[in-house]
Design a protein around this motif. Structure first.
Motif, PDB file in Angstrom:
ATOM      1  N   ASP A 290       0.829  -1.213   0.000  1.00 23.36           N
ATOM      2  CA  ASP A 290       0.000   0.000   0.000  1.00 23.36           C
ATOM      3  C   ASP A 290       0.862   1.262   0.000  1.00 23.36           C
ATOM      4  O   ASP A 290       0.587   2.203  -0.764  1.00 23.36           O
ATOM      5  N   THR A 292       4.006   1.487  -0.930  1.00 19.28           N
ATOM      6  CA  THR A 292       4.783   1.528  -2.172  1.00 19.28           C
ATOM      7  C   THR A 292       3.938   2.095  -3.314  1.00 19.28           C
ATOM      8  O   THR A 292       4.379   2.975  -4.064  1.00 19.28           O
ATOM      9  N   LEU A 293       2.706   1.615  -3.424  1.00 17.20           N
ATOM     10  CA  LEU A 293       1.812   2.104  -4.476  1.00 17.20           C
ATOM     11  C   LEU A 293       1.446   3.573  -4.259  1.00 17.20           C
ATOM     12  O   LEU A 293       1.291   4.331  -5.213  1.00 17.20           O
ATOM     13  N   ASP A 297       1.968   6.548  -6.898  1.00 20.28           N
ATOM     14  CA  ASP A 297       0.868   7.422  -7.331  1.00 20.28           C
ATOM     15  C   ASP A 297       1.305   8.884  -7.424  1.00 20.28           C
ATOM     16  O   ASP A 297       0.862   9.620  -8.310  1.00 20.28           O
ATOM     17  N   HIS A 313      10.366   5.302 -10.637  1.00 26.76           N
ATOM     18  CA  HIS A 313       9.559   4.095 -10.420  1.00 26.76           C
ATOM     19  C   HIS A 313      10.470   2.874 -10.323  1.00 26.76           C
ATOM     20  O   HIS A 313      10.309   2.036  -9.417  1.00 26.76           O
ATOM     21  N   VAL A 324       6.392  -4.280  -8.362  1.00 26.41           N
ATOM     22  CA  VAL A 324       5.061  -4.014  -7.793  1.00 26.41           C
ATOM     23  C   VAL A 324       4.132  -3.584  -8.919  1.00 26.41           C
ATOM     24  O   VAL A 324       4.508  -2.738  -9.712  1.00 26.41           O
TER      25      VAL A 324
END
Length: 324
Positions: A290, A292-293, A297, A313, A324
Motif C-alpha cells: 500500500d 509503495t503504491l 501514485d 519508479h 510491484v
C-alpha cells in the motif's frame, strides 16, 4: 541521469575531497572513521538523483547530499551509544573504538558540520535547505524518543508505530529528495510531491525491514534474522499479531515477548508461527504494498518527463526488492 553506482562514486569522491587533518584529532578522527565505513549511501544518492530529475547538474547538489550523509551518520553514532551497540557495518562503533565522551562530542560536531554544507548555497536556497533540515532533524530525534518509549509500553497502537517510523526513518529519506528539488529550484509543487514520494517509500522500506527481520533470507538480509524478536521489539508484525490474535495466541505472544532465553531458535520459530497464523505477516506485506503504491501514485503528478518518472519508479521497485 546517472546510475545508482555512479551517484555513489560521486558522493565518495566528494567526501574524500572534504577530508583534512584538523586538531584536535580525537574530535575529527572519529568523524572520518564513521564516514569511511560507507554503507550504501542511499540518502545522499536520492539528493543527487532528485536534483537531476528536475534538470539540475548533480554537482550542484553534492554539498546538500553530504549534509544528509553527515547528519545520518551523526544519528548512528548517538544511536549506537544509546543501544550500547558494539558493531556498525561490521566494524567497531565509535564509542567502542574511542569512548562514550568522544563519541558524543564527535557526533555533536557532525551535526554542526552538516549545517555548514548549506553555506555553499545562495541565500534563498540556503534558507529553504536549512529550514527543511532543522524540521527533519528534530523529527528524527522525536522518532528516536518514541522508539525508546515504546520499549516499556504495552499499549502502543498501529498509528503510533507508523508515526514513529515515519519520523525516525522516512522523513530523512523524504527530506533528502526534497533537498535535491530545492537545489534544482523547481516548483514548490514538484518539491512537495518528491517529498511525499520519499516519505511513502521510506515507510514501505521500514515496514519491509520489519518483515524481513522475521522472514528474510539470512544469506541476503545482511543482519541476523529474528533480531527484533530476540530483543522483544514491538514491530508492525507484532502489533498486528496482537490485534488479530485469539486470547490463547495473545497470551503466548505476550509471554514470548517477556523472556530472554539462552537459545532463541525455538522462540523465533514460535513467534513466526503466531505471525503467520494470525494473519499479521500478510497484513504487513499488504501495508508494504500500500505504501509503495502510494509512493508511485505521486509520481504521476510530477511535472517532469515520463522517462524520469519511470526512472524513479524503477528505483522504488529496486529498493523494495521486487516488482510491484
Amino acid at each position: 541521469m546517472h546510475s545508482i553506482y555512479q551517484y555513489q562514486e560521486f558522493i565518495s569522491g566528494y567526501l574524500e575531497s572534504q577530508y583534512e587533518t584538523k586538531e584536535p584529532r580525537n574530535l575529527y578522527e572519529p568523524i572520518h572513521y564513521i564516514l569511511k565505513l560507507g554503507g550504501k549511501r542511499m540518502r545522499p544518492v536520492l539528493t543527487l538523483m532528485s536534483a537531476e530529475v528536475f534538470d539540475a547538474d548533480y554537482k550542484l547538489a553534492l554539498p546538500a547530499a553530504l549534509a544528509v550523509e553527515v547528519f545520518h551518520n551523526f544519528s548512528l553514532v548517538h544511536d549506537d551509544i544509546m543501544d550500547d551497540a558494539p558493531l556498525r557495518r561490521g566494524d567497531e562503533t565509535v564509542h567502542e573504538k574511542w569512548n562514550i565522551n568522544t563519541a558524543i562530542l564527535s557526533g555533536d560536531a557532525m551535526l554542526i558540520l552538516a549545517y555548514q554544507y548549506f553555506e555553499k548555497y545562495d541565500t534563498e536556497v540556503f534558507r529553504d535547505l536549512a529550514k527543511l533540515f532543522s524540521k527533519t532533524a528534530l523529527e528524527v530525534c522525536e522518532g528516536q524518543q518514541w522508539d525508546v518509549d515504546f520499549e516499556t509500553r504495552e499499549d502502543v497502537s498501529i498509528s503510533e508505530y507508523l508515526k514513529m517510523i515515519e519520523y525516525k526513518t522516512a522523513v530523512l529519506v523524504a527530506a533528502a529528495m526534497k533537498m535535491g528539488a530545492i537545489v534544482a529550484e523547481t516548483s514548490k509543487e514538484n518539491a512537495d510531491l518528491i517529498y511525499d514520494f520519499g516519505l511513502n517509500l521510506g515507510l514501505a522500506f521500514q515496514l519491509q525491514d520489519d518483515y524481513l527481520d522475521a522472514f528474510g533470507n539470512p544469506e541476503t538480509f545482511g543482519k541476523q534474522v529474528g533480531g527484533d524478536i530476540i530483543e522483544n521489539k514491538k514491530t508492525y508484525l507484532y502489533l498486528k499479531a496482537i490485534e488479530f490474535a485469539s486470547q490463547s495466541q495473545k497470551e503466548q505472544l505476550l509471554h514470548l515477548f517477556s523472556i530472554h532465553p539462552n537459545d532463541n531458535i525455538e522462540k523465533i520459530a514460535s513467534v513466526k508461527e503466531i505471525f503467520n497464523a494470525t494473519g499479521a505477516s500478510k497484513a504487513t506485506q499488504q501495508a508494504i504494498l500500500d505504501f509503495t503504491l502510494k509512493a508511485f501514485d505521486t509520481l504521476q503528478k510530477l511535472q517532469v518527463d515520463n522517462e524520469k518518472k519511470e526512472m524513479l519508479h524503477s528505483f522504488g521497485e529496486n529498493l523494495m526488492g521486487r516488482k510491484v
